[in-house]
Design a protein around this motif. Structure first.
Motif, PDB file in Angstrom:
ATOM      1  N   ALA A  50       0.835  -1.210   0.000  1.00 39.09           N
ATOM      2  CA  ALA A  50       0.000   0.000   0.000  1.00 39.09           C
ATOM      3  C   ALA A  50       0.864   1.251   0.000  1.00 39.09           C
ATOM      4  CB  ALA A  50      -0.974  -0.032   1.185  1.00 39.09           C
ATOM      5  N   SER A  54       3.283   2.082  -3.308  1.00 40.01           N
ATOM      6  CA  SER A  54       2.538   2.986  -4.199  1.00 40.01           C
ATOM      7  C   SER A  54       3.244   4.328  -4.316  1.00 40.01           C
ATOM      8  CB  SER A  54       1.100   3.171  -3.707  1.00 40.01           C
ATOM      9  OG  SER A  54       1.043   3.840  -2.466  1.00 40.01           O
ATOM     10  N   ALA A 152      -8.988  -5.936   0.390  1.00 39.67           N
ATOM     11  CA  ALA A 152      -9.773  -5.427  -0.737  1.00 39.67           C
ATOM     12  C   ALA A 152     -11.113  -6.140  -0.822  1.00 39.67           C
ATOM     13  CB  ALA A 152      -9.002  -5.617  -2.037  1.00 39.67           C
ATOM     14  N   THR A 167      -6.130  -6.593  -7.211  1.00 38.88           N
ATOM     15  CA  THR A 167      -6.596  -5.704  -6.155  1.00 38.88           C
ATOM     16  C   THR A 167      -5.440  -4.736  -5.903  1.00 38.88           C
ATOM     17  OG1 THR A 167      -5.739  -7.063  -4.329  1.00 38.88           O
ATOM     18  CG2 THR A 167      -7.964  -7.573  -5.147  1.00 38.88           C
ATOM     19  N   SER A 168      -5.527  -3.972  -4.846  1.00 41.17           N
ATOM     20  CA  SER A 168      -4.443  -3.034  -4.544  1.00 41.17           C
ATOM     21  C   SER A 168      -3.113  -3.753  -4.381  1.00 41.17           C
ATOM     22  CB  SER A 168      -4.770  -2.246  -3.275  1.00 41.17           C
ATOM     23  OG  SER A 168      -5.093  -3.125  -2.208  1.00 41.17           O
ATOM     24  N   THR A 172       0.198  -2.735  -6.756  1.00 37.40           N
ATOM     25  CA  THR A 172       1.414  -2.128  -6.216  1.00 37.40           C
ATOM     26  C   THR A 172       2.622  -3.052  -6.291  1.00 37.40           C
ATOM     27  OG1 THR A 172       0.800  -2.856  -3.983  1.00 37.40           O
ATOM     28  CG2 THR A 172       0.183  -0.600  -4.630  1.00 37.40           C
ATOM     29  N   VAL A 189      -7.092   4.610  -4.391  1.00 35.85           N
ATOM     30  CA  VAL A 189      -6.325   3.536  -5.026  1.00 35.85           C
ATOM     31  C   VAL A 189      -6.487   3.600  -6.536  1.00 35.85           C
ATOM     32  CG1 VAL A 189      -6.108   1.031  -5.285  1.00 35.85           C
ATOM     33  CG2 VAL A 189      -6.395   2.024  -3.013  1.00 35.85           C
ATOM     34  N   MET A 193      -3.237   4.481  -8.854  1.00 33.62           N
ATOM     35  CA  MET A 193      -2.721   3.411  -9.700  1.00 33.62           C
ATOM     36  C   MET A 193      -2.935   3.694 -11.186  1.00 33.62           C
ATOM     37  SD  MET A 193      -1.122   1.249  -7.832  1.00 33.62           S
ATOM     38  CE  MET A 193      -0.530   2.787  -7.097  1.00 33.62           C
ATOM     39  N   ALA A 270     -10.726  -1.492  -7.568  1.00 31.58           N
ATOM     40  CA  ALA A 270     -10.463  -0.650  -6.402  1.00 31.58           C
ATOM     41  C   ALA A 270     -11.811  -0.146  -5.916  1.00 31.58           C
ATOM     42  CB  ALA A 270      -9.537   0.496  -6.776  1.00 31.58           C
ATOM     43  N   ARG A 273     -13.025  -1.548   0.791  1.00 26.62           N
ATOM     44  CA  ARG A 273     -12.274  -2.377   1.725  1.00 26.62           C
ATOM     45  C   ARG A 273     -13.235  -3.061   2.699  1.00 26.62           C
ATOM     46  NH1 ARG A 273      -7.248  -3.036   0.016  1.00 26.62           N
ATOM     47  NH2 ARG A 273      -6.593  -3.532   2.152  1.00 26.62           N
TER      48      ARG A 273
END
Length: 476
Positions: A50, A54, A152, A167-168, A172, A189, A193, A270, A273
């Motif tokens: 994260a 990122s 996620a 997913t995130s 990343t 996110v 991204m 994204a 959560r």
């Protein structure tokens, strides 16, 4: 057959991300024996999937964009980014997904690390199942802190698992740049991204179900970020739903609500959560598995006198810096209660109260342009019943912005409470504004009167001179 060992501590912390680490740090500093339980990497989501990766990916993207705004420099940075070098830099910042350094830090503060899956098995009791199946029962004399964060949340689309969406985490940590990437979502996110992978050479399509990007900020924030993404080559589509996703011969195929077919090499969802509380034994202490955990301002779970939920799991502010702030509050509260101290300072802005979670939550979105905000938006302030006025300034009118780069575009807003003459919220959008947010946070958290802010003189010529322009606009 597994063997079971039982060990007693003052405090047991479930989760070794930044939040759990900070709870452990504060309780150890108070002299309490502390165990930390982690099933993955010490350092958690922030360190490996994260915040750190990122921002490592985004830094060269933003630096190049800023350089291209400067006469005499833009000609030197016209070529493409070295994607391999950017990804290698990202890998360095994640320690190549090894947690030895963070384990060493935990050892340094005197906390005991137990690797494995931890589950509550009754009040003040956590059973850890290790990698080899061995079990260790940890009992807490004073507190158990749940710091397990979030994961996620994917939409309930048929066959989505077979598509193997990003997913995130995948976004990343990907070792290569996809030729075409679909990003579903319009939040932090999604926008960060999309910014990264478009700049690294991917052809990005952003699909947003709502009216625009960054819907939790002032509307102009999402508008400026969307404009910049489009100018960079991304395709941003609002009011667009995803009806189905399949993977055909390696190609991702999306069908939208309008029946349009979009193809890509990868797809990132994204879309929110969910709390990592589904398999930590909440049912053994009368709580709902998989639920967010409501807490008071000392981060103690409602209806208990020993269980704390710190960071994302309490759903107050899903941000690493807010989670670490909560951890400092929780650690102090746990230590004070363990020592039998006088009544805790749990009133507004007290030492044991997470007041900022209600009034002064800051956030920066590291897109180009950056977007940062603290406190309430105009709509949120009005919904909360405050009598407010929004004051807007074009950031390009500030001398420091022109020096920052040609064609600077940005906007600032402060939301003034007309009855109390304090700021309820501040938003900045523009290159480099992330570094302005803490000044706004001090003003909002400190409830600094507007009349006093008039005497906080910004240095010339900096972008922070926007504060003077905002106050001038307010005074008229």
């Amino acid at each position: 057959m597994t063997e079971t060992e039982s060990i007693a501590y003052d405090v047991v912390v479930l989760g070794a991300g930044p939040v759990g680490e900070n709870v452990a740090d504060r309780t150890r500093a108070a002299g309490l024996s502390t165990a930390v339980v982690e099933s993955e990497l010490v350092g958690g989501e922030c360190s490996y999937w994260a915040c750190m990766p990122s921002k490592a990916l985004l830094r060269p993207v933003i630096a190049r964009a800023d350089a291209r705004r400067v006469p005499g420099l833009r000609q030197a940075v016209q070529g493409p980014l070295d994607a391999a070098a950017v990804l290698a830099h990202r890998d360095e910042y994640t320690s190549h997904w090894h947690d030895g350094g963070q384990v060493q830090w935990l050892d340094g503060i005197g906390a005991d690390l137990h690797r494995g899956h931890g589950r509550l098995t009754g009040p003040r009791t956590v059973t850890v199942t290790g990698p080899d199946g061995e079990r260790t029962v940890l009992t807490a004399r004073h507190a158990v802190a749940v710091c397990t964060g979030t994961r996620a949340q994917l939409p309930p689309l048929p066959g989505l698992a077979d598509v193997e969406p990003w997913t995130s985490r995948e976004a990343t940590s990907s070792p290569e740049v996809p030729g075409r990437l679909i990003v579903v979502g319009g939040g932090v996110v999604a926008t960060e991204m999309a910014t990264v992978w478009q700049a690294l050479g991917s052809r990005v399509t952003v699909l947003v179900r709502g009216k625009g990007l960054l819907s939790r900020m002032e509307p102009f924030a999402g508008e400026l970020v969307a404009e910049a993404l489009v100018e960079a080559g991304a395709d941003v589509r609002t009011a667009t739903s995803v009806e189905s996703v399949t993977r055909e011969d390696g190609t991702v195929v999306v069908v939208t609500g309008s029946g349009e077919r979009i193809e890509a090499d990868e797809i990132l969802f994204a879309t929110g959560r969910a709390p990592r509380t589904d398999d930590i034994g909440l049912d053994t202490v009368g709580l709902e598995p998989g639920s967010w955990l409501p807490v008071d301002d000392s981060l103690q779970v409602d209806g208990t006198d020993w269980l704390y939920a710190v960071g994302d799991v309490n759903h107050r502010a899903l941000l690493t810096h807010q989670g670490k702030y909560q951890a400092r509050i929780a650690g102090a509260a746990i230590a004070a209660r363990a020592a039998g101290a006088p009544p805790l300072e749990t009133g507004p802005w007290g030492a044991h109260a997470a007041t900022a979670d209600h009034h002064a939550v800051p956030q920066v979105v590291f897109t180009d342009p950056e977007a940062g905000a603290v406190g309430l938006s105009l709509a949120e302030a009005e919904q909360a019943g405050h009598r407010v006025r929004a004051v807007d300034v074009d950031l390009a009118s500030v001398a420091g912005a022109g020096l920052y780069g040609d064609g600077y575009r940005g906007r600032a807003r402060m939301v003034v409470d007309l009855d109390e003459e304090i700021l309820r919220g501040v938003t900045f959008v523009g290159p480099g504004v992330g570094e302005l947010i803490h000044s706004a946070t001090v003003a909002v958290a400190g409830q600094v009167p507007v009349a006093r802010l008039w005497h906080a003189v910004p240095s010339y010529p900096t972008i922070s001179e926007v504060w003077l322009r905002l106050l001038e606009a307010y005074r008229g």
